[in-house]
Enzyme design. Structure first.
Site, PDB file in Angstrom:
ATOM      1  N   GLY A 266       0.805  -1.221   0.000  1.00 46.77           N
ATOM      2  CA  GLY A 266       0.000   0.000   0.000  1.00 46.77           C
ATOM      3  C   GLY A 266       0.830   1.258   0.000  1.00 46.77           C
ATOM      4  O   GLY A 266       0.634   2.147  -0.830  1.00 46.77           O
ATOM      5  N   ALA A 267       1.776   1.346   0.931  1.00 47.56           N
ATOM      6  CA  ALA A 267       2.590   2.549   1.040  1.00 47.56           C
ATOM      7  C   ALA A 267       3.755   2.269   1.975  1.00 47.56           C
ATOM      8  O   ALA A 267       3.779   1.252   2.658  1.00 47.56           O
ATOM      9  CB  ALA A 267       1.769   3.714   1.582  1.00 47.56           C
ATOM     10  N   GLU A 269       6.696   4.128   4.764  1.00 44.18           N
ATOM     11  CA  GLU A 269       6.901   5.268   5.656  1.00 44.18           C
ATOM     12  C   GLU A 269       8.315   5.841   5.670  1.00 44.18           C
ATOM     13  O   GLU A 269       8.722   6.422   6.683  1.00 44.18           O
ATOM     14  CB  GLU A 269       6.525   4.841   7.076  1.00 44.18           C
ATOM     15  CG  GLU A 269       7.489   3.825   7.737  1.00 44.18           C
ATOM     16  CD  GLU A 269       7.080   2.375   7.609  1.00 44.18           C
ATOM     17  OE1 GLU A 269       6.323   2.041   6.667  1.00 44.18           O
ATOM     18  OE2 GLU A 269       7.529   1.564   8.450  1.00 44.18           O
ATOM     19  N   ASN A 270       9.089   5.732   4.595  1.00 40.52           N
ATOM     20  CA  ASN A 270      10.449   6.277   4.560  1.00 40.52           C
ATOM     21  C   ASN A 270      10.503   7.657   5.212  1.00 40.52           C
ATOM     22  O   ASN A 270       9.631   8.493   4.976  1.00 40.52           O
ATOM     23  CB  ASN A 270      10.916   6.407   3.110  1.00 40.52           C
ATOM     24  CG  ASN A 270      10.526   5.220   2.284  1.00 40.52           C
ATOM     25  OD1 ASN A 270      10.944   4.109   2.553  1.00 40.52           O
ATOM     26  ND2 ASN A 270       9.671   5.447   1.287  1.00 40.52           N
ATOM     27  N   HIS A 302      -1.788   6.219   8.455  1.00 44.49           N
ATOM     28  CA  HIS A 302      -0.921   5.123   8.893  1.00 44.49           C
ATOM     29  C   HIS A 302       0.551   5.460   8.644  1.00 44.49           C
ATOM     30  O   HIS A 302       1.381   5.373   9.553  1.00 44.49           O
ATOM     31  CB  HIS A 302      -1.317   3.847   8.139  1.00 44.49           C
ATOM     32  CG  HIS A 302      -0.487   2.648   8.469  1.00 44.49           C
ATOM     33  ND1 HIS A 302      -0.889   1.685   9.360  1.00 44.49           N
ATOM     34  CD2 HIS A 302       0.730   2.238   8.021  1.00 44.49           C
ATOM     35  CE1 HIS A 302       0.034   0.750   9.453  1.00 44.49           C
ATOM     36  NE2 HIS A 302       1.036   1.058   8.646  1.00 44.49           N
ATOM     37  N   GLU A 303       0.874   5.865   7.436  1.00 37.49           N
ATOM     38  CA  GLU A 303       2.289   6.148   7.118  1.00 37.49           C
ATOM     39  C   GLU A 303       2.777   7.349   7.907  1.00 37.49           C
ATOM     40  O   GLU A 303       3.912   7.369   8.388  1.00 37.49           O
ATOM     41  CB  GLU A 303       2.478   6.364   5.618  1.00 37.49           C
ATOM     42  CG  GLU A 303       1.978   5.220   4.735  1.00 37.49           C
ATOM     43  CD  GLU A 303       2.430   3.834   5.155  1.00 37.49           C
ATOM     44  OE1 GLU A 303       3.554   3.691   5.694  1.00 37.49           O
ATOM     45  OE2 GLU A 303       1.659   2.869   4.943  1.00 37.49           O
ATOM     46  N   HIS A 306       3.626   6.383  11.436  1.00 37.22           N
ATOM     47  CA  HIS A 306       4.884   5.639  11.542  1.00 37.22           C
ATOM     48  C   HIS A 306       6.065   6.547  11.902  1.00 37.22           C
ATOM     49  O   HIS A 306       7.077   6.074  12.396  1.00 37.22           O
ATOM     50  CB  HIS A 306       5.212   4.957  10.216  1.00 37.22           C
ATOM     51  CG  HIS A 306       4.737   3.534  10.106  1.00 37.22           C
ATOM     52  ND1 HIS A 306       4.883   2.606  11.112  1.00 37.22           N
ATOM     53  CD2 HIS A 306       4.149   2.865   9.073  1.00 37.22           C
ATOM     54  CE1 HIS A 306       4.385   1.444  10.706  1.00 37.22           C
ATOM     55  NE2 HIS A 306       3.931   1.563   9.480  1.00 37.22           N
TER      56      HIS A 306
HETATM   57  N1  TRP Z   1       5.876  -0.549   6.215  1.00 37.63           N
HETATM   58  C1  TRP Z   1       4.870  -0.564   5.188  1.00 37.63           C
HETATM   59  C2  TRP Z   1       3.574  -0.249   5.909  1.00 37.63           C
HETATM   60  O1  TRP Z   1       3.354   0.772   6.393  1.00 37.63           O
HETATM   61  C3  TRP Z   1       4.792  -1.895   4.512  1.00 37.63           C
HETATM   62  C4  TRP Z   1       5.467  -2.012   3.199  1.00 37.63           C
HETATM   63  C5  TRP Z   1       5.360  -1.195   2.156  1.00 37.63           C
HETATM   64  C6  TRP Z   1       6.259  -3.069   2.734  1.00 37.63           C
HETATM   65  N2  TRP Z   1       6.049  -1.695   1.084  1.00 37.63           N
HETATM   66  C7  TRP Z   1       6.609  -2.820   1.415  1.00 37.63           C
HETATM   67  C8  TRP Z   1       6.720  -4.219   3.302  1.00 37.63           C
HETATM   68  C9  TRP Z   1       7.373  -3.699   0.672  1.00 37.63           C
HETATM   69  C10 TRP Z   1       7.484  -5.083   2.566  1.00 37.63           C
HETATM   70  C11 TRP Z   1       7.814  -4.833   1.264  1.00 37.63           C
HETATM   71  O2  TRP Z   1       2.716  -0.998   6.147  1.00 37.63           O
HETATM   72 ZN    ZN Z   2       2.840   0.126   8.443  1.00 34.50          ZN
END
Ligand code: TRP
Ligand code: ZN
Length: 879
Positions: A266-267, A269-270, A302-303, A306
């Site tokens: 989905g997305a 959180e960098n 959500h992001e 994070h």
């Molecule tokens: N940390 C991401 C989230 O907020 C999850 C995620 C996004 C992810 N892209 C990814 C995990 C690629 C593994 C591979 O949920």
């Molecule tokens: Zn997450």
């Protein structure tokens, strides 16, 4: 099968031998040959087990050009290079390592590491993608300060982004330019990101309570800025909410979101530079449904959340993934509850928890919220880690109260800001801040499986007491044959025979208690005695779904109808309707299996009719009570399942509702179909949801009147929610071609809308659906390399089309297996996700069970299968 299939064990964790203080990266971006220069300022970890260990860096699919130690170039015999490691022996206590690697982003179809999508560069580093960019200590407990310089062609890549603050830019030879970024916060490599390309942005600002101004920037491909306003509004809402509810502010000057159409999840959180699947950014009423708008709001939140729960405080190792994911899902669910309808949010979350997480917990991939081992960490971004993890966090809040939970959060940040920690650290913060013992609660992290509660009630008229006996057990899961009792918060109420809530006073208490309270269940068998009750009460159990358990209480049909009408807890009212519907579907399935007719009890029809007639009720809640349990949920409730029969029984029940409640359904549809222009607000969304549930039920019967309703709604709708609702029904009826073609004509250039079009056809029950799916794989809008397309067409067919996927000639299973093998070479993460459609093969009736097993074995035998797919398929076969 091969030696490289070695599981990583949680208990094998050791601190890193080296730490990285600073990283300086320089990228010279070229599509098929990017040069990555890295300068690492490193030192030995005083906590390392072996003070003389060699420096071992992770690296995958890299071309190593040069290595320097403290400025001295190493000859090739001075280091060791393997498939996934670079080993440098004889390194001192502090050292500067300089490495140059080359990568090919254009050839990178895994969408992990650095890749190209529509001509632009993106990265995805979580969990272990950074090692596909350069050699590094690619583990979350190594946190460094990053400086990143991007160099690229000015015309093709005018926008150059990375984490942190932009500190410089300039021009270079050969029409190139450069931008330099510094991230002042230490972070693990999985939070690194860069983006380069031809992008445009929507910008805005947010004021924090402490008076700082944050620049908000959303980057998308040209032509999409008009679809960013909802995402922008969502960021601002999320920032304000986190400030108010948790006292947490954003910590950089700029917060950036970039949308990309090729993305595995989905997305992401960098730090300071979130990268999103376009699905969770782009929306306007004409192209996105109410569900899409909701999804964007919650994923954006959500992001953003994070940044504190994940980035400022991160995970020590990947077994602790739920530390950040469970907590952040809990936070985004709470956000959605506060800005929308709490009851609707809770019901939707519980519904998907039961459909997907309970199924996972009952099947071959069952694992604890904090897993003990894995072959491929990508396979552990699961319903259990995310959704059950969120339920575990919610249980702290239920046990400790809102204020107690906040105290725990405050202590967690005070103790661990800037650190990489474990689920135990979080639990300790909750326990210490509230001075409670949460030792038994730890079992929620270590034991897999869904606990089963069996509740009995006994009224003693002479004693005026009501005794609830609660028994708990938890089924065996892979590697965990025996379970210990959990610490379970059980919220409940008692109603008198007129539906009035009764005070809950436990034996020994001097004052009358509140009408809703939380019992703490800790033993295999627990008894609770309520006093001072003049008559036998009706219990309302597991209010608000206070724990992720299955609860069994022998309600009569009449009691369920009574609770549907009277319970003061909205969730419990919905739950009563859901329990009743599940009961009649199970009975219908059993009857159909015996060749008898499927009967919908008069009592149920009457109750639903009353709901429809009551205009004072929240239409969103009525809609949820009207919706039958999904096929997936029903599947889990049955044994030796015949999926085609199951689907047919569900349709028969819907047809019965359409016939017996035609009047009320139609009246409700017409009352809500008010012709008002589209608005996206809670009230309008609620009205549309009930309107379209009524329409979908009515559409289960053929006939010109309903056809006219559908066609009118399809043609006149000023928004995608209504248009798609009508098209979805039309697609299941005779001659949908005209409408499907019209829709494709209109939206052929909008990738996200075309995904909806693919899905509608993939889930069609009509004969010929499977041929259609094969044809659609050759459609110009389809691409097997794009995960959204794979999910929309292939995923939807394999996971949601019960009749065709489970065809008795084995066609669906062979189709899925072929696609999994094909995808495994392109994108193992996506292949492994698709392979989950075989997880529940042992629940099928014998004929289909054998067919599915055969396909699983065929996949397992493919040479060179990825660890991702191998892990899923081998576990499925082991059950
Ligand atoms: N940390 C991401 C989230 O907020 C999850 C995620 C996004 C992810 N892209 C990814 C995990 C690629 C593994 C591979 O949920
Ligand atoms: Zn997450």
């Amino acid at each position: 099968m091969t030696a490289s299939r070695l599981a990583i064990q949680r208990l094998d964790y050791t601190p890193p031998d080296f730490l990285i203080d600073m990283v300086d990266l320089t990228f010279e971006l070229e599509e098929s040959n990017t040069r990555v220069a890295s300068r690492l300022v490193m030192k030995r970890n005083p906590q390392a087990a072996d003070p003389a260990a060699a420096l071992v860096l992770h690296g995958e699919a890299l071309l190593l050009e040069s290595v320097k130690l403290d400025g001295r170039a190493l000859a090739s015999h001075e280091y060791e290079l393997s498939d996934d490691r670079l080993t440098l022996p004889g390194v001192g206590d502090s050292v500067i390592v300089e490495i140059v690697t080359r990568v090919n982003p254009l050839a990178n179809t895994s969408l992990m590491g650095l890749y190209v999508s529509n001509g632009n560069f993106f990265t995805q580093c979580e969990a272990e993608g950074f090692r596909k960019i350069t050699y590094y200590l690619d583990r979350p407990d190594v946190m460094a300060k990053f400086t990143t310089t991007l160099i690229a062609d000015k015309a093709r890549y005018p926008v150059l982004l990375s984490n942190g603050n932009r500190v410089g830019e300039g021009h270079l030879d050969r029409n190139r330019h450069w931008v330099k970024w510094v991230d002042p916060f230490r972070k693990p490599s999985y939070l690194f990101a860069l983006v380069a390309g031809k992008l445009v942005s929507l910008v805005d600002k947010h004021q924090t309570p402490s008076g700082r101004t944050v620049n908000l920037e959303i980057y998308v491909e040209p032509g999409n800025v008009d679809k960013c306003h909802h995402a922008m509004a969502s960021i601002k809402k999320a920032m304000t909410w986190d400030e108010q509810r948790f006292g947490l502010e954003y910590d950089l000057d700029t917060y950036m979101i970039v949308a990309v159409s090729d993305f595995n999840m989905g997305a992401m959180e960098n730090k300071g530079l979130n990268i999103f699947n376009t699905k969770y950014v782009l929306a306007k009423p004409e192209t996105a449904t109410d569900a899409d708008f909701d999804g964007i709001e919650s994923v954006v939140a959500h992001e953003y959340f994070h940044n504190w729960t994940g980035n400022r405080v991160t995970c020590r190792d990947w077994f602790q993934l739920s530390l950040k994911e469970g907590l952040t899902v809990y936070r985004d669910q709470e956000f959605s509850s506060d800005v929308g309808s709490r009851a609707v949010q809770r019901i939707q979350n519980v519904r998907s928890l039961r459909e997907y997480q309970f199924a996972e917990d009952a099947g071959p991939q069952a694992h604890p919220v904090r897993p003990d081992s894995y072959l491929e960490i990508n396979n552990f971004y699961t319903w259990t880690v995310y959704e059950k993890g969120s339920e575990v966090v919610r249980m702290y809040a239920t046990l400790l109260g809102r204020e107690g939970f906040r105290k725990g959060m405050d202590l967690y940040f005070r103790r661990h800001d800037g650190q990489a920690v474990t689920c135990d650290d979080f639990r300790a913060a909750m326990a210490d801040a509230n001075q409670v013992d949460l030792a038994q609660f730890a079992l929620w992290y270590s034991q897999a499986g869904t606990p089963q509660l069996t509740v009995e009630g006994a009224y003693d008229a002479a004693d005026r007491t009501y005794t609830l006996t609660v028994r708990q057990r938890c089924p065996a899961t892979p590697g965990q044959p025996v379970k210990r009792p959990f610490h379970i918060p059980l919220a409940l109420g008692l109603l008198d025979q007129r539906g009035q809530p009764l005070p809950l006073t436990l034996r020994g208490e001097r004052e009358a208690g509140p009408t809703s309270r939380v019992l703490e269940v800790r033993d295999a068998v627990s008894r609770f005695v309520f006093t001072d009750l003049a008559e036998r009460p009706i219990p309302s159990l597991l209010r608000d779904f206070s724990a992720p358990v299955k609860l069994d209480y022998p309600y009569t049909d009449d009691e369920l109808v009574f609770l549907m009408a009277h319970d003061e807890d909205d969730f419990a009212r919905w739950e009563a309707a859901n329990t009743y519907a599940l009961r009649l579907l199970r009975e219908g399935y059993a009857a159909a299996g015996r060749g008898e007719p499927v009967v919908v009890p008069e009592r149920y029809l009457e109750a639903i009719g009353k709901l429809l007639a009551n205009e004072r009720l929240d239409p969103a809640l009525v809609a949820l009570m009207l919706e039958l349990p999904s096929e997936q949920y029903l599947f889990e409730a049955l044994d030796e399942v015949d999926p085609a029969l199951l689907a047919q029984v569900r349709i028969t029940v819907l047809e019965t509702l359409a016939r017996e409640l035609r009047g009320p359904l139609l009246a409700t549809y017409q009352r809500l179909n008010d012709g008002e222009p589209y608005r996206f607000d809670a009230e309008a969304v609620a009205r549309r949801s009930l309107k379209n549930v009524c329409l979908a039920i009515l559409a289960e019967r053929e006939g010109p009147m309903v056809s006219e309703l559908l066609v009118n709604q399809y043609r006149r709708a000023d928004n995608m929610t209504d248009r798609l609702a009508a098209l979805r029904c039309l697609a299941q009826r005779e001659h949908p071609e005209e409408y499907l073609e019209d829709f494709a004509q209109t939206w052929q250039d909008d990738a996200l809308v075309m995904d909806k079009w693919f899905t509608i056809q993939a889930v069609s029950r009509r004969p010929g659906a499977r041929t259609r799916v094969e044809q659609l794989m050759a459609h110009p809008a389809f691409s097997i390399r794009n995960p959204n397309k794979v999910r929309a067409l292939i995923g939807a067919f394999c996971q949601q089309n019960l009749q065709h996927f489970h065809a008795l000639d084995g066609y669906g299973y062979a189709f899925a297996a072929d696609r999994i093998v094909e995808l495994d070479r392109i994108n193992p993460q996506i292949a492994a996700r698709l392979a989950a459609c075989f997880n529940r093969w042992t629940k099928l009736e014998p004929q289909r069970r054998a067919l599915m097993k055969q396909e699983l074995e065929r996949i397992a035998a493919v040479p060179g299968l990825s660890a991702d797919t191998y892990e899923i398929v081998s576990k499925a076969l082991q059950q």
